[in-house]
Structure formats: C-alpha cells, structure tokens
Design a protein around this motif. Sequence first.
Motif, PDB file in Angstrom:
ATOM      1  N   LEU A 197       0.848  -1.193   0.000  1.00 43.20           N
ATOM      2  CA  LEU A 197       0.000   0.000   0.000  1.00 43.20           C
ATOM      3  C   LEU A 197       0.886   1.247   0.000  1.00 43.20           C
ATOM      4  O   LEU A 197       1.101   1.883   1.026  1.00 43.20           O
ATOM      5  N   SER A 198       1.407   1.584  -1.162  1.00 43.69           N
ATOM      6  CA  SER A 198       2.205   2.786  -1.306  1.00 43.69           C
ATOM      7  C   SER A 198       1.283   4.004  -1.269  1.00 43.69           C
ATOM      8  O   SER A 198       0.052   3.878  -1.334  1.00 43.69           O
ATOM      9  N   GLU A 199       1.867   5.183  -1.182  1.00 39.87           N
ATOM     10  CA  GLU A 199       1.060   6.402  -1.166  1.00 39.87           C
ATOM     11  C   GLU A 199       0.263   6.527  -2.463  1.00 39.87           C
ATOM     12  O   GLU A 199      -0.905   6.951  -2.455  1.00 39.87           O
ATOM     13  N   MET A 200       0.885   6.126  -3.575  1.00 37.58           N
ATOM     14  CA  MET A 200       0.189   6.216  -4.858  1.00 37.58           C
ATOM     15  C   MET A 200      -1.014   5.253  -4.885  1.00 37.58           C
ATOM     16  O   MET A 200      -2.096   5.603  -5.356  1.00 37.58           O
ATOM     17  N   THR A 201      -0.821   4.038  -4.351  1.00 38.89           N
ATOM     18  CA  THR A 201      -1.915   3.068  -4.312  1.00 38.89           C
ATOM     19  C   THR A 201      -3.037   3.552  -3.413  1.00 38.89           C
ATOM     20  O   THR A 201      -4.229   3.434  -3.752  1.00 38.89           O
ATOM     21  N   LEU A 202      -2.678   4.093  -2.260  1.00 35.41           N
ATOM     22  CA  LEU A 202      -3.684   4.626  -1.339  1.00 35.41           C
ATOM     23  C   LEU A 202      -4.482   5.743  -1.999  1.00 35.41           C
ATOM     24  O   LEU A 202      -5.706   5.838  -1.825  1.00 35.41           O
ATOM     25  N   GLU A 203      -3.776   6.576  -2.759  1.00 30.16           N
ATOM     26  CA  GLU A 203      -4.457   7.678  -3.445  1.00 30.16           C
ATOM     27  C   GLU A 203      -5.501   7.130  -4.423  1.00 30.16           C
ATOM     28  O   GLU A 203      -6.619   7.661  -4.526  1.00 30.16           O
ATOM     29  N   LYS A 204      -5.162   6.036  -5.126  1.00 31.49           N
ATOM     30  CA  LYS A 204      -6.107   5.426  -6.062  1.00 31.49           C
ATOM     31  C   LYS A 204      -7.317   4.848  -5.311  1.00 31.49           C
ATOM     32  O   LYS A 204      -8.468   5.014  -5.738  1.00 31.49           O
ATOM     33  N   GLY A 225      -9.413   7.625  -4.016  1.00 26.62           N
ATOM     34  CA  GLY A 225     -10.071   8.271  -5.152  1.00 26.62           C
ATOM     35  C   GLY A 225     -11.231   7.454  -5.704  1.00 26.62           C
ATOM     36  O   GLY A 225     -12.217   8.012  -6.210  1.00 26.62           O
ATOM     37  N   GLN A 226     -11.119   6.125  -5.600  1.00 26.36           N
ATOM     38  CA  GLN A 226     -12.194   5.239  -6.074  1.00 26.36           C
ATOM     39  C   GLN A 226     -13.320   5.130  -5.052  1.00 26.36           C
ATOM     40  O   GLN A 226     -14.339   4.480  -5.315  1.00 26.36           O
ATOM     41  N   GLY A 227     -13.129   5.732  -3.884  1.00 30.24           N
ATOM     42  CA  GLY A 227     -14.158   5.673  -2.853  1.00 30.24           C
ATOM     43  C   GLY A 227     -14.193   4.349  -2.103  1.00 30.24           C
ATOM     44  O   GLY A 227     -15.176   4.026  -1.433  1.00 30.24           O
ATOM     45  N   LEU A 228     -13.098   3.561  -2.197  1.00 25.06           N
ATOM     46  CA  LEU A 228     -13.055   2.255  -1.538  1.00 25.06           C
ATOM     47  C   LEU A 228     -12.587   2.354  -0.094  1.00 25.06           C
ATOM     48  O   LEU A 228     -12.824   1.435   0.695  1.00 25.06           O
ATOM     49  N   VAL A 229     -11.899   3.452   0.236  1.00 20.65           N
ATOM     50  CA  VAL A 229     -11.348   3.604   1.577  1.00 20.65           C
ATOM     51  C   VAL A 229     -11.749   4.961   2.137  1.00 20.65           C
ATOM     52  O   VAL A 229     -11.465   6.005   1.542  1.00 20.65           O
ATOM     53  N   ARG A 237     -11.138  -4.351   4.916  1.00 15.91           N
ATOM     54  CA  ARG A 237     -12.311  -4.870   4.200  1.00 15.91           C
ATOM     55  C   ARG A 237     -12.142  -4.745   2.686  1.00 15.91           C
ATOM     56  O   ARG A 237     -13.112  -4.819   1.925  1.00 15.91           O
ATOM     57  N   LEU A 238     -10.898  -4.562   2.237  1.00 12.94           N
ATOM     58  CA  LEU A 238     -10.643  -4.366   0.812  1.00 12.94           C
ATOM     59  C   LEU A 238     -10.999  -5.611  -0.011  1.00 12.94           C
ATOM     60  O   LEU A 238     -11.275  -5.514  -1.217  1.00 12.94           O
ATOM     61  N   ARG A 239     -10.976  -6.794   0.645  1.00 10.64           N
ATOM     62  CA  ARG A 239     -11.295  -8.016  -0.084  1.00 10.64           C
ATOM     63  C   ARG A 239     -12.700  -7.941  -0.682  1.00 10.64           C
ATOM     64  O   ARG A 239     -12.983  -8.559  -1.715  1.00 10.64           O
ATOM     65  N   GLN A 240     -13.564  -7.161  -0.054  1.00  2.00           N
ATOM     66  CA  GLN A 240     -14.923  -7.008  -0.561  1.00  2.00           C
ATOM     67  C   GLN A 240     -14.954  -6.322  -1.925  1.00  2.00           C
ATOM     68  O   GLN A 240     -15.943  -6.422  -2.665  1.00  2.00           O
ATOM     69  N   HIS A 241     -13.879  -5.619  -2.256  1.00  3.72           N
ATOM     70  CA  HIS A 241     -13.826  -4.857  -3.514  1.00  3.72           C
ATOM     71  C   HIS A 241     -12.788  -5.456  -4.469  1.00  3.72           C
ATOM     72  O   HIS A 241     -12.268  -4.766  -5.347  1.00  3.72           O
ATOM     73  N   ARG A 242     -12.505  -6.740  -4.313  1.00  4.93           N
ATOM     74  CA  ARG A 242     -11.448  -7.372  -5.105  1.00  4.93           C
ATOM     75  C   ARG A 242     -11.715  -7.230  -6.607  1.00  4.93           C
ATOM     76  O   ARG A 242     -10.795  -6.995  -7.389  1.00  4.93           O
ATOM     77  N   ASP A 243     -12.992  -7.366  -7.014  1.00  7.18           N
ATOM     78  CA  ASP A 243     -13.300  -7.286  -8.442  1.00  7.18           C
ATOM     79  C   ASP A 243     -12.959  -5.931  -9.029  1.00  7.18           C
ATOM     80  O   ASP A 243     -12.629  -5.808 -10.215  1.00  7.18           O
ATOM     81  N   VAL A 244     -13.038  -4.864  -8.187  1.00 14.92           N
ATOM     82  CA  VAL A 244     -12.682  -3.522  -8.654  1.00 14.92           C
ATOM     83  C   VAL A 244     -11.166  -3.354  -8.654  1.00 14.92           C
ATOM     84  O   VAL A 244     -10.569  -2.860  -9.618  1.00 14.92           O
ATOM     85  N   ILE A 245     -10.534  -3.781  -7.565  1.00  9.21           N
ATOM     86  CA  ILE A 245      -9.088  -3.565  -7.402  1.00  9.21           C
ATOM     87  C   ILE A 245      -8.292  -4.335  -8.441  1.00  9.21           C
ATOM     88  O   ILE A 245      -7.299  -3.834  -8.978  1.00  9.21           O
ATOM     89  N   VAL A 246      -8.710  -5.556  -8.737  1.00  2.00           N
ATOM     90  CA  VAL A 246      -7.945  -6.386  -9.668  1.00  2.00           C
ATOM     91  C   VAL A 246      -7.872  -5.761 -11.055  1.00  2.00           C
ATOM     92  O   VAL A 246      -6.947  -6.046 -11.846  1.00  2.00           O
ATOM     93  N   ASN A 247      -8.823  -4.887 -11.374  1.00  6.72           N
ATOM     94  CA  ASN A 247      -8.829  -4.218 -12.683  1.00  6.72           C
ATOM     95  C   ASN A 247      -8.226  -2.816 -12.657  1.00  6.72           C
ATOM     96  O   ASN A 247      -8.196  -2.140 -13.690  1.00  6.72           O
ATOM     97  N   MET A 248      -7.749  -2.393 -11.483  1.00  3.72           N
ATOM     98  CA  MET A 248      -7.102  -1.081 -11.387  1.00  3.72           C
ATOM     99  C   MET A 248      -5.701  -1.142 -11.991  1.00  3.72           C
ATOM    100  O   MET A 248      -5.054  -2.200 -11.994  1.00  3.72           O
ATOM    101  N   GLU A 249      -5.229  -0.006 -12.503  1.00  7.11           N
ATOM    102  CA  GLU A 249      -3.896   0.070 -13.105  1.00  7.11           C
ATOM    103  C   GLU A 249      -2.835  -0.342 -12.082  1.00  7.11           C
ATOM    104  O   GLU A 249      -2.821   0.122 -10.947  1.00  7.11           O
ATOM    105  N   GLY A 250      -1.946  -1.238 -12.494  1.00  6.51           N
ATOM    106  CA  GLY A 250      -0.876  -1.679 -11.614  1.00  6.51           C
ATOM    107  C   GLY A 250      -1.234  -2.879 -10.772  1.00  6.51           C
ATOM    108  O   GLY A 250      -0.406  -3.371 -10.001  1.00  6.51           O
ATOM    109  N   PHE A 251      -2.485  -3.346 -10.871  1.00  2.00           N
ATOM    110  CA  PHE A 251      -2.919  -4.489 -10.079  1.00  2.00           C
ATOM    111  C   PHE A 251      -3.245  -5.677 -10.988  1.00  2.00           C
ATOM    112  O   PHE A 251      -3.417  -5.556 -12.196  1.00  2.00           O
ATOM    113  N   GLY A 252      -3.352  -6.824 -10.367  1.00  2.00           N
ATOM    114  CA  GLY A 252      -3.725  -8.065 -11.031  1.00  2.00           C
ATOM    115  C   GLY A 252      -4.017  -9.083  -9.964  1.00  2.00           C
ATOM    116  O   GLY A 252      -4.031  -8.767  -8.768  1.00  2.00           O
TER     117      GLY A 252
END
Length: 670
Positions: free
Chosen positions: A433-440, A443-447, A455-470
Amino acid sequence: MDDSRIARMKELVSILNRAGRAYYVENQEIMSNLEYDRLYDELLSLEKETGTVLSSSPTQHVGYEAVDRLPKERHEKPMLSLDKTKDREALRTFIGSRKTLVSWKLDGLTVVLTYENGSLAKAVTRGNGIIGEVITPNARVFENIPLKIPYKGELILRGEAVISYPDFKKINESFGADSQYKNPRNLCSGAVRQLDSRITAKRHVRLYAFALVKADGVDFHNSRLEQFHFLQQQGFEVVEHVVTYADTLDQTMDYFEKKIRHFEIPSDGLVALYDDIAYGESLGETAKYPRNAYAFKWKDEEAVTRLRRVEWSASRTGLINPVAVFDPVQLEGTTVTRASVHNVSILKELRLGIGDEIKVYKANMIIPQIAENLTKSDTVQIPEKCPVCGGRTAIHQAMDAQTLFCENPDCPAKKIKSFTQFVSRDAMNIDGLSEMTLEKLIGQGLVHTFGDLFRLRQHRDVIVNMEGFGEKSCDKLDESIEKARTTTLPRLLFALGVPGVGVANAKGISRAFGDDLRQLRNADLKQMIAVNGVGNVMAQSIVRWFSDPGNKSMLDDLLREIRLEKPDTADGEGEGILSGNRIFEGKTFVITGSVSHYPSRRQLKEEIERLGGKVAGSVSSKTSFLINNDALSGSSKNRAARELGIPVITEQQYLNMKQHPEKIPETPDR
C-alpha cells in the motif's frame, strides 16, 4: 535628535528581543539567522549614530532568561558572547602577530561543568550568561563526557552540547509530523533541559569542551593549547582546533570551509582565540565581549534569482507550508531551485511576489533560504482554499508565528498522509500500500476509514482491474492485510496518528498503561502527564484525541477488524519470545561499537526492550551492562564502565544470558 531614528531603534529592539526569546527559550525560529544579523547590525549602527542605547537593547545583554522549570544558579564568572565578523581580513587584523587557535563555533547549547575530587559535581546551562539552569542529572547521560577524571582539584570548563545531523534526522523521524524540530540546535536545547534525564539519554547529546575556566595548581605554560591538551588527558573531547598565524589564516580557513560541507556536527562559524593566556586576559573585556577571542560567521554564498511560484504543501495534520520555487542557481557547489519559507509570518515579512528578484543562500552552507527580496512586490496571496481539497483555510497564531491550516477534516491530503503513516513499517506494516496506491483507493471511494483497509477483499473485483494491479498483486495484498490484523498497542498508537506521538513515545505510553488500550483510552490529563516523556502539550493532545466522538467511532470500527497482542509477540519479532517473558526487567544496557549477530544496534536495542530491559545512550551508575564486542578498548564508555564497576560484555555473552536467564547476574547497588 532625529525622532525617526529613535523610533526605528525601538522597533528593532522589539523585533530582535521577540526573535531572540523565541530562539533561545521557546526553541522556535521566527526569522532566519541572516535576517537577525542584518537587523542587529542596523540597530548597532543606529546606536553609534545617535549615541543612544535603549536599556532593553539586545546589544547590551547576553542571552535570554531561562524558563522557570529547572533550578537556577549564578555562574562564578559571567559568560559573555563574542564579537563577530564575516570578513577574513578583519580576522587577520585581530590575529596580528599572535599565535592563535582557530576552532569550530558549534551551534548547540553551552554548558558549564564543574568537577570536584575527580567526579562530576555540577552542570549548568549558559542561561542569560549570568544565571543558568542546573542540569546535572542530564549531563551525566551525555554520550561522551567522563563522570570521573584523574585531576582531583576543582575543575571548571565550558563546552557546547550538540546533536549531530544524522542523530537529529533519526530522532526527528520518530516524532509525529507536527512535533518535529526544525534543527539540531532546537532539539538539543530541549533535550539538555529535560526534567527527566531518561529522555535526555535517548537524544545522543555530546559535549565538546572549548574553554577551561579553572584548574588550580596546573602549569599550562601560559598556553591555551596546553589547556586543550590537559582537557583531552582528562577524557574530554575538545573542539577541533588549528594553530594559526596571520600568514597561515587562508590555509586554515580553506580547511574549515571545505570540511563544513560534510561536517556532521552543527556549526555556524569559527572562533579565533589567542594562545597566550596572560596577554589575552590583559586585554580585558567590554560590557558584552571578551577581547581575547573573535568569532567568524560563515559568509554565506548568495545568488540572485527570480521567484517563479510559491507552492503550498499540505500535511496530514492540516498544516500548509509555503515553499518558494525559483530559477536554478549554483550555491556551495549544488544546484538549488527551492527553499522553504517556513510559515506565513516569514512570507509576509519577505513581501514576496511572482517574478520578484530574490537573494538566496544556504544557511551554514547547508539549508537553502531566502536572504532578501529585492523587488518586494508583495503580490503572493495566502490561499483561502486548501490546494488539495479546496476546503477553507485559516491562519493560526502560535507564539509569534502565524501558520496556515486546512480546516476540512476530510481533506485528501490529511487522509493520504494519515493512511500512509497507518500502513508504514513502524505502524501496521501493511506491504503493498504505497502512497500512490492509497491515493487510487481513496479516489475510487473504496477507503474512507482505517477499518476499510481490512475490508478491501470485498472490492477485489474492482481492485484487480485497477492500473498496476492483477490477481497476484491482490493475493499479496490480501496476505499482507491478514498478517497486519494481529498487532500491538505501540504500533496501533503510532499508526493512529495522534498528534505529537512518534514511535518512541508510542512505546513508552503503551508500556505505562500496561499495553492495555482500555486504560489508555480512559486516561485523564493527570494520568497522562504522569507518563515519563509526556509533557503537558502532548498529554492534552492525546486526551483530546481519544475524547473526540469521531475518533472514538473510527477506533471502535477498526478494533472490530484487528487483534491486539502484547508487544513481545508482535510480528514474529524477538525470535518467538513468549508474552510476559521479560527476562531483563530492571536491567539497563548501553550498546557501543559494531555488532555482528544483529543487522544493527537498533535491532539489538528493540530486542532488549521487548525482553523488559532498558537501553540508555551513555554509561551511568544506573547501567547494568555495557555491550561492546571490543571489551578491552579504551573508549570513554569502557573507561566509565570500569570506573563504576559495570560489567563490559560482548554480544556473545549477551546471547548466552538470553538463552540462560537463570544465570543473569543481579545488578549491585551503586
């Protein structure tokens, strides 16, 4: 007489006294040294022109009254300041045909030490030059002064207590962002004048002797150089000094000016002192200056450039600092494009405007500063809206300095910086969780709250499609978050970002409340002030934070996601040490020299603390063991340990003690 000149003198006296008190007593800096010197010289010039000297003029008194927190004592001999110059030729004229010692003018806190019968009997700060504060218990934990010396008569010396730049950086980083010190001198001043010497011991204060006041019965052959040698023989570290004559001055100055660029000890110039003791004393002194010594202040290299913009940098506390950005200039061998303006007060004083011609310099050849605004268009506007969130800003008054704050509690800058601290290594230690990742994520309203991170696991379908994630990145993040669910109270307390609470404070506060969050949350102001290392300001801040309804709700939500364990079991540290296995309870260690079984002395220190022990910065009668792999060395710590009968053990001997606690020797009373 010209009334306007007298009016200007009164104005200068008021400004300089206010700045001086802020600097010497309150450990704050409301103007640069360059600006102070400029105004001081202007006042001095007006006093000569008019023949009038106001009774409160800073040209007529030395230093400032100490705060009423420590016992005060009158110095046996008044401590005067030194006349100064920035001109080599003026210094050469002072030297004349005399043998002279040129040494560092260290930038710390002057302390007078008195030894009787070979033991340290008293330590007093400079104070106002006539009356200082008694800090004997604190001096005993300075890192490098001998507690006992061979000379058995009364010995009085003066030295400068300092904190090095590397130590300053490490210590400052352990404080909360809004509790950090501006420079090593301010940190040193606070450390030396603590009411609890245990806090002083953690600050790595060192003292360098620069003057011998008294040592009856010793023949120094009328030489200050011999006095320095005598002090070194007693075990003191003295300021570095070079024997100099008028024709070798340039060589000496070049040596010091080259060295200052990488010198780890704060210095704001040099001191020239006649070696001939009798000659120097025969010259007497003025009301303010002795005539046997002269100070040289670095003539900072200046450059004229053009101001392009002022950036306003927001922090997690809401503080918004102005930073001047200007056309690149070369100063002291480096390219400089930015300088902190520090606060709104200094911004107003400089009357900055975009496009203004400004003079910039490096204070003490290190820190970029604005020396002067040549244009003074005064067009820079103080933002009414936060540059990050657009929320309303407000100017706060603290002492004599005005600072700008963002009033929006939901400011992303506050959130991002706060979340960055929350996940950092010394806090919850959540990898990925870098500062850049936290900002994303924000910004997505997940945190929105700290609990949301778990509780981020609840949003896995969104996070997995974010830039830099997989998929793999999400798996690693899940694993890191699950690991962080089990933590300790010190880590949690630092992670929460309570104003003023750094890593070291969090450990001490947690320990004081038995690592019980419920006790800590319900503590009142009296209980909090009773904690070692917690002053009134910090105590109020902590109690206020835990009393805030919003913070209570946020913490309750977070506690539903995490588990608190005792520090001994946190993060698998301490080689699987069981909770409550405090085998070094009541023992105080000092660590010196290099270590081989641990990555660093810091890791060894942390393990000792997890096992219930304490680690001090210097040897004293309270020390149980000195850890030094070179047990036979002649270092000052080894000498002090031998004199006090303290065991000097190697790292391997320490490890043996850890493995066989039943063999840990009792600490004798001293």
